[in-house]
Each structure stands twice: as C-alpha cells, then as structure tokens.
Write a protein that holds these residues in place. Structure first.
Motif, short mmCIF file in Angstrom:
data_model
loop_
_atom_site.label_atom_id
_atom_site.label_comp_id
_atom_site.label_asym_id
_atom_site.label_seq_id
_atom_site.Cartn_x
_atom_site.Cartn_y
_atom_site.Cartn_z
N LYS A 30 34.81 -15.28 -8.43
CA LYS A 30 35.22 -16.42 -7.59
C LYS A 30 35.85 -15.91 -6.29
O LYS A 30 35.52 -16.37 -5.19
CB LYS A 30 36.22 -17.30 -8.35
CG LYS A 30 36.77 -18.46 -7.54
CD LYS A 30 37.70 -19.32 -8.41
CE LYS A 30 38.08 -20.62 -7.71
NZ LYS A 30 39.05 -20.43 -6.63
N ILE A 31 36.73 -14.93 -6.42
CA ILE A 31 37.42 -14.44 -5.22
C ILE A 31 36.48 -13.66 -4.31
O ILE A 31 36.54 -13.74 -3.10
CB ILE A 31 38.65 -13.58 -5.61
CG1 ILE A 31 39.60 -14.40 -6.49
CG2 ILE A 31 39.38 -13.05 -4.37
CD1 ILE A 31 40.07 -15.72 -5.89
N TRP A 32 35.56 -12.89 -4.92
CA TRP A 32 34.57 -12.17 -4.10
C TRP A 32 33.73 -13.16 -3.32
O TRP A 32 33.47 -12.98 -2.13
CB TRP A 32 33.67 -11.29 -4.99
CG TRP A 32 32.82 -10.33 -4.22
CD1 TRP A 32 33.11 -9.75 -3.01
CD2 TRP A 32 31.54 -9.83 -4.59
NE1 TRP A 32 32.08 -8.93 -2.62
CE2 TRP A 32 31.10 -8.95 -3.56
CE3 TRP A 32 30.71 -10.02 -5.70
CZ2 TRP A 32 29.88 -8.29 -3.61
CZ3 TRP A 32 29.50 -9.35 -5.75
CH2 TRP A 32 29.09 -8.49 -4.72
N GLY A 44 27.43 -18.88 0.58
CA GLY A 44 27.77 -17.95 -0.48
C GLY A 44 26.62 -17.75 -1.45
O GLY A 44 25.52 -18.24 -1.23
N VAL A 45 26.92 -17.02 -2.53
CA VAL A 45 25.88 -16.76 -3.55
C VAL A 45 25.60 -18.06 -4.30
O VAL A 45 26.50 -18.67 -4.85
CB VAL A 45 26.36 -15.66 -4.53
CG1 VAL A 45 25.48 -15.62 -5.77
CG2 VAL A 45 26.33 -14.32 -3.83
N TYR B 55 30.81 -17.65 -13.10
CA TYR B 55 31.30 -18.44 -11.97
C TYR B 55 30.08 -18.98 -11.24
O TYR B 55 29.14 -18.23 -10.96
CB TYR B 55 32.13 -17.56 -11.02
CG TYR B 55 32.43 -18.25 -9.71
CD1 TYR B 55 33.42 -19.23 -9.65
CD2 TYR B 55 31.71 -17.95 -8.56
CE1 TYR B 55 33.67 -19.90 -8.47
CE2 TYR B 55 31.96 -18.60 -7.38
CZ TYR B 55 32.95 -19.58 -7.33
OH TYR B 55 33.20 -20.24 -6.16
N HIS B 56 30.07 -20.27 -10.96
CA HIS B 56 28.92 -20.85 -10.26
C HIS B 56 29.38 -22.04 -9.42
O HIS B 56 29.87 -23.02 -9.96
CB HIS B 56 27.85 -21.30 -11.26
CG HIS B 56 26.57 -21.74 -10.60
ND1 HIS B 56 25.76 -22.72 -11.13
CD2 HIS B 56 25.97 -21.34 -9.45
CE1 HIS B 56 24.71 -22.91 -10.33
NE2 HIS B 56 24.82 -22.08 -9.31
N GLN B 57 29.25 -21.90 -8.12
CA GLN B 57 29.54 -22.98 -7.18
C GLN B 57 30.86 -23.67 -7.47
O GLN B 57 30.93 -24.89 -7.66
CB GLN B 57 28.38 -23.98 -7.19
CG GLN B 57 27.12 -23.35 -6.60
CD GLN B 57 25.92 -24.26 -6.62
OE1 GLN B 57 25.82 -25.15 -7.44
NE2 GLN B 57 24.99 -24.03 -5.69
N GLY B 58 31.92 -22.86 -7.54
CA GLY B 58 33.26 -23.42 -7.64
C GLY B 58 33.74 -23.71 -9.04
O GLY B 58 34.89 -24.12 -9.23
#
Lengths: 150, 85
Positions: A30-32, A44-45, B55-58
C-alpha cells in the motif's frame, strides 16, 4: 513490476489478469503504491499486489531464495484451465521484457484457439504450422529459421 | 469489528493449497508431509493453487489463484517493494 503495470491495458485487451507477488506485506504494498508507484504510473499499479510473507508460495513456484529471504524475479503464464504455459525466472539485477511476454500470450492464445503451432519468433499475422502427417518433412516449405526474427 | 486484514497482527496466510498429487510431487522424502514441498511448478502442469492477502486499489483482500479459473493469469514474482528494476 512497474513495466507490467505500464502495459496493463495491452494485457487487459488480451484478457490477461496480472497478479504481482513479493515477500513484502500488503501494508508495504500500500505504501509503495502511494509513495512511489502512483508517481511512476498514472493511477498506480492497477492489479492486486499479493503478499508472500515467508516465501511459501515462492517455494512451490521455485523462485524463493532462502538465503536472501525474497522471491526472485519469475513470471508464470497460466491458461484458463489453470495450467502453466510459460515461465521465466531471472536473477534480480535484470528486468523482464514485456514485449516478449505479450508475444507469448498472443502465441499461446492463438494455439489454444486454433490448434496451430507457432514457430520461433512468431508474431501475429505470420505463418503458422498445422501439425499433421502432411507437415512432416515439409516445414522448410513454410518456415525458415532466422526469418521473421525466429 | 476490526477488519482482520488491517489489524496489527498479520492474518495467517494460507499459502500453497496443493492437491495430493502436487504435494507428493514436491516431496523428496526429506520433508514431513505437512511441510511445504519444493518446487512443483512445471510448464504443462496445473499451477499450484494458493491463498494470501493482497493490496488492490486502496483495499486489503484475500485472493486465491483458483478465483481466476477460466481466465488467463500472469503471476509475477519480484524481489521486493522499493527495489529498482
């Protein structure tokens, strides 16, 4: 990773779902994303970033480096039946070539749709080979090594 | 209730989920049956299934490879966040 994200639309057009995996936690991902990736790539990704804490997933895929405690670079193309069609594993210093990946996706999808096989260096639109008795000993008529990038 | 994927203690990840054949294929005789076997990924063979956090889109979510059955998947391992290549 960032390169895959940059070509994400092309992968999406081929109906390929990307998943990235490292031994980092989902918190780190998340931070990356927020601190760096979102500044490299618009938005972003876009695909899920998976955590392989402990390297157990990397171990069964043969990419976990026990000495370094990380998953080395490896990509696996998995077909709709869940079968691995291609894999490429590299040591960390050198990045992957996305255009070769895209070529492989197109070739495997063409093979899946038609049963035709694709010679070395095949690109969409180039001659394909139809395996069967008539082709035995006759490949030279339709394909020569070194042509078409093969 | 706190989302377990956001709590301080990391949720236990399931990791590889192997068929008995896959588990046997990776067993070189040195590992106890319940341990993760060695490399079993092979071209032309089923991709080893797994489940883990992502982790995916927040958001944080749990993902299984088999969620993608019927689709082409590109699974990319890389050495770590904040590396350079």
């Amino acid at each position: 990773m960032a390169a895959v994200a940059a070509h994400y639309e092309e992968l999406q057009a081929l109906d390929v779902h990307a998943l990235s995996v490292s031994t980092d936690s989902h918190f780190t991902h998340k931070i990356w994303q927020e601190e760096e990736l979102s500044k490299m790539i618009d938005g972003g990704v876009p695909f899920p970033m998976l955590s392989d804490a402990g390297g157990r997933i990397g171990t069964v895929y043969g990419v976990y480096d026990e000495d370094a405690g990380v998953d080395i670079r490896g990509r696996f193309l998995i077909d709709p039946d869940g079968v691995i069609q291609a894999m490429e594993v590299m040591t960390p210093p050198v990045g992957r070539n996305i255009s070769e990946l895209i070529r492989q996706v197109k070739a495997f999808q063409h093979n899946r749709a038609t049963g035709e096989v694709l010679p070395a260096g095949w690109q969409p639109g180039q001659p394909t080979l139809k395996p069967g008795p008539d082709l035995v000993g006759k490949v030279w008529q339709v394909w020569k090594p070194g042509k078409n990038g093969g | 209730m706190t989302d377990p994927l956001s709590s301080c203690a990391r949720p236990p990840t399931v990791g590889p989920i192997l068929s008995p054949e896959q588990a046997a294929a990776g067993d070189d005789g040195s590992a106890a049956p319940q341990e993760v076997p060695r490399m079993i990924a092979r071209v032309g063979k089923p991709a080893p299934d797994f489940e883990t956090t992502a982790y995916h889109q927040g958001t944080f979510k749990t993902i299984r490879l088999s969620d993608y059955a019927g689709k082409w998947v590109l699974l990319c391992f890389y050495p770590g966040d904040f590396t350079f290549v």
